[in-house]
Design a protein around this motif. Structure first.
Motif, PDB file in Angstrom:
ATOM      1  N   ALA A 111     -30.573   3.795  -8.497  1.00 39.32           N
ATOM      2  CA  ALA A 111     -29.519   4.521  -9.214  1.00 39.32           C
ATOM      3  C   ALA A 111     -29.289   5.877  -8.570  1.00 39.32           C
ATOM      4  N   TYR A 112     -28.031   6.262  -8.419  1.00 37.95           N
ATOM      5  CA  TYR A 112     -27.662   7.561  -7.869  1.00 37.95           C
ATOM      6  C   TYR A 112     -28.298   7.764  -6.491  1.00 37.95           C
ATOM      7  N   GLY A 113     -28.386   6.701  -5.732  1.00 40.52           N
ATOM      8  CA  GLY A 113     -28.926   6.753  -4.387  1.00 40.52           C
ATOM      9  C   GLY A 113     -27.776   6.645  -3.395  1.00 40.52           C
ATOM     10  N   ALA A 141     -20.646   2.346 -13.680  1.00 33.61           N
ATOM     11  CA  ALA A 141     -20.464   2.039 -12.254  1.00 33.61           C
ATOM     12  C   ALA A 141     -21.005   3.126 -11.338  1.00 33.61           C
ATOM     13  N   LYS A 142     -20.965   4.382 -11.798  1.00 32.67           N
ATOM     14  CA  LYS A 142     -21.316   5.442 -10.853  1.00 32.67           C
ATOM     15  C   LYS A 142     -22.789   5.429 -10.452  1.00 32.67           C
ATOM     16  N   ALA A 143     -23.646   4.741 -11.210  1.00 37.05           N
ATOM     17  CA  ALA A 143     -25.060   4.680 -10.843  1.00 37.05           C
ATOM     18  C   ALA A 143     -25.271   3.910  -9.536  1.00 37.05           C
ATOM     19  N   GLY A 192     -26.292  12.815 -21.848  1.00 35.93           N
ATOM     20  CA  GLY A 192     -27.034  13.205 -20.649  1.00 35.93           C
ATOM     21  C   GLY A 192     -27.699  12.005 -20.028  1.00 35.93           C
ATOM     22  N   SER A 193     -28.471  12.261 -19.003  1.00 38.54           N
ATOM     23  CA  SER A 193     -29.063  11.180 -18.231  1.00 38.54           C
ATOM     24  C   SER A 193     -30.569  11.397 -18.098  1.00 38.54           C
ATOM     25  N   GLN A 194     -31.291  10.310 -17.786  1.00 40.18           N
ATOM     26  CA  GLN A 194     -32.756  10.360 -17.640  1.00 40.18           C
ATOM     27  C   GLN A 194     -33.382  10.988 -18.892  1.00 40.18           C
ATOM     28  N   GLY A 245     -24.563   6.339 -22.131  1.00 37.60           N
ATOM     29  CA  GLY A 245     -25.768   5.829 -21.470  1.00 37.60           C
ATOM     30  C   GLY A 245     -26.883   6.843 -21.611  1.00 37.60           C
ATOM     31  N   GLY A 246     -27.704   6.976 -20.596  1.00 31.01           N
ATOM     32  CA  GLY A 246     -28.666   8.071 -20.560  1.00 31.01           C
ATOM     33  C   GLY A 246     -30.115   7.697 -20.734  1.00 31.01           C
ATOM     34  N   LEU A 247     -30.399   6.449 -21.128  1.00 29.87           N
ATOM     35  CA  LEU A 247     -31.802   6.084 -21.307  1.00 29.87           C
ATOM     36  C   LEU A 247     -32.543   6.210 -19.974  1.00 29.87           C
ATOM     37  N   LEU A 275     -22.049   0.527 -25.242  1.00 27.74           N
ATOM     38  CA  LEU A 275     -23.129   1.247 -24.546  1.00 27.74           C
ATOM     39  C   LEU A 275     -22.762   1.346 -23.080  1.00 27.74           C
ATOM     40  N   GLU A 276     -23.213   2.415 -22.443  1.00 25.35           N
ATOM     41  CA  GLU A 276     -22.867   2.644 -21.030  1.00 25.35           C
ATOM     42  C   GLU A 276     -24.119   2.877 -20.192  1.00 25.35           C
ATOM     43  N   PRO A 277     -25.031   1.921 -20.145  1.00 25.07           N
ATOM     44  CA  PRO A 277     -26.260   2.134 -19.384  1.00 25.07           C
ATOM     45  C   PRO A 277     -26.002   2.119 -17.884  1.00 25.07           C
ATOM     46  N   GLY A 278     -26.627   3.030 -17.177  1.00 19.37           N
ATOM     47  CA  GLY A 278     -26.524   3.059 -15.717  1.00 19.37           C
ATOM     48  C   GLY A 278     -27.908   2.942 -15.115  1.00 19.37           C
ATOM     49  N   ARG A 279     -28.580   4.083 -15.060  1.00 19.14           N
ATOM     50  CA  ARG A 279     -29.890   4.186 -14.435  1.00 19.14           C
ATOM     51  C   ARG A 279     -30.877   3.117 -14.917  1.00 19.14           C
ATOM     52  N   VAL A 280     -30.899   2.877 -16.232  1.00 18.52           N
ATOM     53  CA  VAL A 280     -31.915   1.975 -16.786  1.00 18.52           C
ATOM     54  C   VAL A 280     -31.750   0.543 -16.249  1.00 18.52           C
TER      55      VAL A 280
END
Ligand SMILES: *Cc1c(COP(=O)(O)O)cnc(C)c1O
Length: 419
Positions: A370-372, A59-61, A201-203, A238-240, A272-277
């Motif tokens: 994401a993260y905007g 959710a935080k993305a 981690g992320s990205q 997450g992190g992809l 899995l916890e995908p955010g950014r992707v």
């Protein structure tokens, strides 16, 4: 793949010209493509269809209600890191049994909220947190399903602020401490051990760190088995990463296949916890050029969006591509694209080679889904911007632009200052 493209030099989101939205809602604003969000989830979910899984969007993305509802409707679960995100998630339609809860600093109220609702799993990050969850569950007459977040000490080769799986990071427990945690958890009356979790981690744009992390999680699960502790959920976090400039992250299918391959003989549900992707390339930030200014060593393009609206360039030195909303093929210039905030770190791009622009032109800051908006603030008393979602030929405001009254809402004068 995303649905922002040029047709006759005009940027479209799906079928809608971005400039028409700007004319109606003003600038700056975040713009999300429904088709892109949906497609990203479907590609992700299809890639993992070969294994029992629960995909929990992080959710935080981007936690706008419209985005959460869209994912909830597609059958997605939710990864939360706060009581506020649990509230948002439930309101958007996620059932508690599709929610997992990570984070190093869960407070008592947040833990109680999650226990009362009956979430799927707490990803526990310290032994004191484990004790607290056990105590709270006892008081509420519940049994808390837990995983321990293991810190596999792998280098995700990403920006230091978003690497989370190294020994020096505050997250999770190293393997030895985690085993100790599991031993203790087995003695506790009000927790039930159900999983092993990590998030390194992320990205992340290489496959190796994920493979390494998975290896150590597997080793942990086998070790627990020997201690007669049966694990139901393996949570890979997450992190992809995504492509902002020229990064080449592993395609989702390759990422999925290598995980599935390693888990095929374990009887587990993969979380899995995908955010950014899922959301990163499904959104842009649209801003208008206010002024051009030439210093003695730099060109500045001053725009109406600042670091309070999109913090990533300031915080991580992150690169965001910048496209003209209407491309008039002007000569190339090199410039810093900066906001109106009174900080030298208020930039969206530094020394960027781009087509020349004039005051009044619109620019699209790409890959801003994401993260905007979620990281935006009211710094310098700037009302938070609008968020808009396009579906096919229509656009919808999904968060109204704040006004000046919103800025002072909740502020009160103490009696000694009242007239
Ligand atoms: C932030 C976060 C995620 C999502 O990370 P992305 O890089 O956006 O995929 C997943 N899990 C946890 C625990 C997180 O903190």
């Amino acid at each position: 793949m995303h649905h922002f493209h040029f047709l006759e030099n005009t940027l479209l989101c799906e079928d809608v010209p971005v400039k028409e939205i700007a004319a109606k809602v003003g600038t700056p604003f975040y713009l999300y493509s429904h088709a892109t969000l949906k497609r990203h989830f479907q590609v992700f979910s299809t890639a993992f269809s070969g294994i029992e899984n629960l995909i929990c969007y992080s959710a935080k993305a981007n936690s706008n209600q419209a985005i959460l509802r869209l994912f909830a409707d597609l059958g997605c679960g939710l990864d939360i890191v706060s009581g506020g995100e649990l509230y948002r998630g439930l309101k958007a339609g996620f059932t508690p049994e599709r929610v997992v809860y990570s984070g190093v600093g869960k407070n008592t109220d947040e833990i109680d909220f999650a226990l009362r609702e009956g979430i799927r799993m707490f990803n526990v990050e310290s032994l004191v947190e484990l004790e607290l969850i056990n105590d709270r569950a006892g008081l509420l007459d519940k049994r808390a399903p837990i995983a321990i977040r293991v810190n596999p000490n792998v280098d995700p080769k990403t920006h230091p602020y978003i690497s989370t799986g190294l020994k020096k990071n505050k997250f999770g427990l190293d393997a030895e401490a985690a085993l100790d945690g599991y031993r203790r958890a087995m003695q506790m009356e009000h927790v039930e051990v159900v999983g092993v979790a990590c998030h390194i981690g992320s990205q992340i744009t290489e496959a190796d760190p994920f493979e390494e992390a998975l290896k150590s999680l597997k080793a942990m699960i086998l070790e627990l088995k020997q201690m007669s502790i049966h694990i139901k959920y393996l949570d890979m976090g997450g992190g992809l990463g995504i492509t902002y400039a020229d990064e080449t992250p592993p395609p989702i299918e390759a990422y999925a296949d290598s995980i599935i391959e390693q888990l095929k003989d374990l009887d587990l549900t993969l979380v899995l916890e995908p955010g950014r992707v899922l959301v990163g390339n499904a959104g842009i930030l649209v801003t208008r050029v206010l002024f051009r200014k030439s210093g003695s060593v730099k060109n500045f393009i001053i725009v109406d969006a600042g670091m309070n609206d999109l913090m990533r360039p300031t915080l991580y030195n992150a690169f965001h591509a910048i496209e003209p909303v209407v491309n008039s093929h002007k000569e190339l210039i090199v410039a810093d694209v900066v906001g109106p905030i009174c900080e030298s770190s208020d930039f969206l791009a530094v020394d960027r080679s781009m087509g020349s622009v004039d005051g009044g032109d619109l620019l699209a800051i790409m890959s801003a889904g994401a993260y905007g908006y979620v990281m935006s603030s009211n710094y310098c008393s700037r009302p938070r911007v609008a968020e808009v979602m396009v579906k096919e030929g229509q656009f919808h405001i999904v968060k109204a632009r704040e006004n000046y009254e919103d800025l002072v809402r909740g502020e009160t004068l103490p009696p000694f200052l009242e007239a």
